[in-house]
Write an enzyme that holds these catalytic residues in place. Structure first.
Site, PDB file in Angstrom:
ATOM      1  N   MET A  93      11.421  24.927  -1.002  1.00  0.00           N
ATOM      2  CA  MET A  93      11.009  23.985  -1.222  1.00  0.00           C
ATOM      3  C   MET A  93      11.515  22.775  -2.191  1.00  0.00           C
ATOM      4  O   MET A  93      11.019  21.940  -2.259  1.00  0.00           O
ATOM      5  CB  MET A  93       9.912  24.853  -2.406  1.00  0.00           C
ATOM      6  CG  MET A  93       8.769  24.100  -2.620  1.00  0.00           C
ATOM      7  SD  MET A  93       7.320  25.223  -4.151  1.00  0.00           S
ATOM      8  CE  MET A  93       6.402  25.202  -2.543  1.00  0.00           C
ATOM      9  N   LYS A 114       0.919  -1.249  -0.207  1.00  0.00           N
ATOM     10  CA  LYS A 114      -0.120   0.010  -0.372  1.00  0.00           C
ATOM     11  C   LYS A 114       0.388   1.470  -0.036  1.00  0.00           C
ATOM     12  O   LYS A 114       1.708   1.345   0.229  1.00  0.00           O
ATOM     13  CB  LYS A 114      -0.803   0.071   1.210  1.00  0.00           C
ATOM     14  CG  LYS A 114      -0.348  -0.108   2.574  1.00  0.00           C
ATOM     15  CD  LYS A 114      -0.793  -0.238   3.898  1.00  0.00           C
ATOM     16  CE  LYS A 114      -1.129   0.444   4.969  1.00  0.00           C
ATOM     17  NZ  LYS A 114      -1.376   0.412   6.376  1.00  0.00           N
ATOM     18  N   ARG A 122     -10.430   0.170  15.129  1.00  0.00           N
ATOM     19  CA  ARG A 122     -10.200   0.921  14.262  1.00  0.00           C
ATOM     20  C   ARG A 122     -11.180   0.402  13.619  1.00  0.00           C
ATOM     21  O   ARG A 122     -12.763   0.077  13.947  1.00  0.00           O
ATOM     22  CB  ARG A 122      -8.846   0.972  13.137  1.00  0.00           C
ATOM     23  CG  ARG A 122      -8.747   2.139  12.062  1.00  0.00           C
ATOM     24  CD  ARG A 122      -7.311   1.781  11.201  1.00  0.00           C
ATOM     25  NE  ARG A 122      -6.582   0.940  11.171  1.00  0.00           N
ATOM     26  CZ  ARG A 122      -5.133   0.893  10.418  1.00  0.00           C
ATOM     27  NH1 ARG A 122      -4.450   2.046  10.469  1.00  0.00           N
ATOM     28  NH2 ARG A 122      -5.101  -0.466  10.296  1.00  0.00           N
ATOM     29  N   TYR A 162      16.213  31.692   3.427  1.00  0.00           N
ATOM     30  CA  TYR A 162      14.657  31.999   4.176  1.00  0.00           C
ATOM     31  C   TYR A 162      14.583  32.453   5.900  1.00  0.00           C
ATOM     32  O   TYR A 162      14.925  31.738   6.251  1.00  0.00           O
ATOM     33  CB  TYR A 162      13.586  31.616   3.784  1.00  0.00           C
ATOM     34  CG  TYR A 162      13.469  31.527   2.637  1.00  0.00           C
ATOM     35  CD1 TYR A 162      12.963  32.227   1.901  1.00  0.00           C
ATOM     36  CD2 TYR A 162      12.737  30.226   1.615  1.00  0.00           C
ATOM     37  CE1 TYR A 162      12.667  32.978   0.021  1.00  0.00           C
ATOM     38  CE2 TYR A 162      12.673  30.449   0.515  1.00  0.00           C
ATOM     39  CZ  TYR A 162      12.700  31.908  -0.300  1.00  0.00           C
ATOM     40  OH  TYR A 162      12.060  31.403  -1.910  1.00  0.00           O
TER      41      TYR A 162
END
Length: 397
Positions: free
Chosen positions: A335, A59, A158, A287
């Site tokens: 980024m 998964k 769950r 930054y």
């Protein structure tokens, strides 16, 4: 050796169809070591009880490793089942030509999902009687029969029906047309904890549900409860399937389980230096100027950032490896790029490779190292690398 998925192809004309598939053309990439993956499968299979089949959990794009390539590799190495979380993940594997049994671990609740599951020959998890009724009715309209797997809740809180209601639920499902009961299973909440009290309680509840079925004379379907941690810590928990996820990818669910098998990390994350420069004392970096150079220093800009999956919260805490030597990351991770203090690396050139996760000579950096620094788990780190980082399959024999 690069796999067929990563071998560049020749083109003619005006570079039509040119693909940035080789690492030579990449600013950053994820390497998937196929040999390590095969090794881990074999380690797990040798450890499993004789009756137990290995169900490979692929998964979340095989925990970020690439579901199709991983599925093909683990099935070739001896896994017999695959497990995914969503319908879309199952369809992706079928469209790739994978024919092995695929268990859907998540819940499906609409007629359209039932139709798609039947069409693609996937095997659903049923969590309650209402869901079982829906499947039976929709399959009747389709004129099809499906193997189904019943989830019982032994303490995870769950998905699933309470273990105390397992017997009447199994009875009701056995009466429904178009459903073939394939397995009964549960999931541990604390199998990675050295304190086994909760895990043992869940196992007792699972055993109680099984005993109730046997007392009623109900034939038992196949049984499974072990995730990676339970598979490693106690062979009595193996039953008919062991659902291995993290261990398959070469990481241990907890430090106290590290001595049981020799697992090898499958994923490495690498990037290239894009510029090297010298800055003077007092110069701010990135930054917000969260780092101020304390002296004249050489810095390298590297073409990877938080949009690729390097958490911004690792800023000024991350270490990477260049030429087998660890160097610190400095300033805010941006980024698409991050900066390193490379004063200790002589004559560093643009284009050189930086290892963020993996082995570089005698130096090794793991997803666990990142997770420890962030106060999270290695599962989250592996799943966090975005798909603009191509997965390059290699064989590091």
């Amino acid at each position: 050796m690069l796999s067929r998925e990563t071998t560049p192809r020749s083109e003619t004309g005006a570079d039509r169809g040119f693909r940035l598939s080789s690492t030579v053309c990449q600013r950053a990439w994820v390497e998937i070591d196929r040999a390590a993956l095969v090794h881990n499968v074999r380690q797990l299979k040798q450890w499993l009880s004789p009756r137990t089949e290995l169900m490979a959990v692929v998964k979340a794009d095989a925990y970020g490793h690439g579901a199709i390539a991983v599925a093909e590799t683990v099935l070739g190495a001896g896994a017999t089942w695959l497990a995914v979380a969503t319908l879309q993940e199952g369809i992706q594997l079928r469209e790739a030509g994978i024919t092995a049994p695929i268990l859907l671990l998540g819940a499906s609740n609409t007629p359209g999902e039932v139709e798609a599951i039947a069409h693609w020959q996937l095997q659903p998890t049923l969590c309650n009687p209402q869901q079982a009724q829906l499947f039976s009715e929709q399959l009747a309209q389709l004129g099809k029969t499906l193997p189904v797997h019943l989830k019982i809740d032994t303490g995870m809180s769950r998905l699933g029906t309470s273990w105390e209601r397992a017997t009447p639920w199994v009875k009701s499902v056995r009466k429904l047309p178009h459903l073939q009961l394939a397995s009964l299973y549960s999931h541990f909440a604390t199998a990675d904890d050295p304190d086994r009290a909760i895990m043992d309680l869940q196992h007792q509840r699972f055993q109680s549900a099984i005993a109730q079925l046997q007392a009623e004379g109900i034939p038992l379907p196949r049984l499974h409860i072990a995730n990676s941690a339970a598979t490693l810590c106690d062979r009595s928990l193996h039953y008919d399937f062991a659902r291995a996820g993290l261990a398959l990818y070469g990481l241990y669910p907890a430090p106290h389980l590290q001595s049981i098998l020799d697992l090898q990390p499958v994923m490495q994350v690498k990037a290239r230096v894009t510029q090297v420069k010298t800055i003077t004392a007092g110069t701010g970096v990135s930054y917000g100027y969260k780092y101020i150079a304390p002296k004249e220093m050489a810095i390298a800009v590297v073409g990877i950032g938080y949009a690729d999956g390097v958490p911004r919260n690792l800023s000024n805490r991350l270490q990477v490896s260049i030429r087998g030597r660890k160097v610190p990351q400095i300033g805010a991770i941006t980024m698409d790029q991050l900066m390193l203090d490379v004063s200790s690396i002589p004559d560093l050139q643009a284009g050189e490779v930086v290892t963020l996760i993996g082995k570089d000579g005698a130096t090794s950096i793991s997803a666990d190292d990142w997770a420890d620094a962030l106060g999270t788990i290695s599962w989250e780190i592996l799943c966090g690398f975005k798909h603009r980082l191509p997965r390059i399959t290699v064989d590091n024999n």
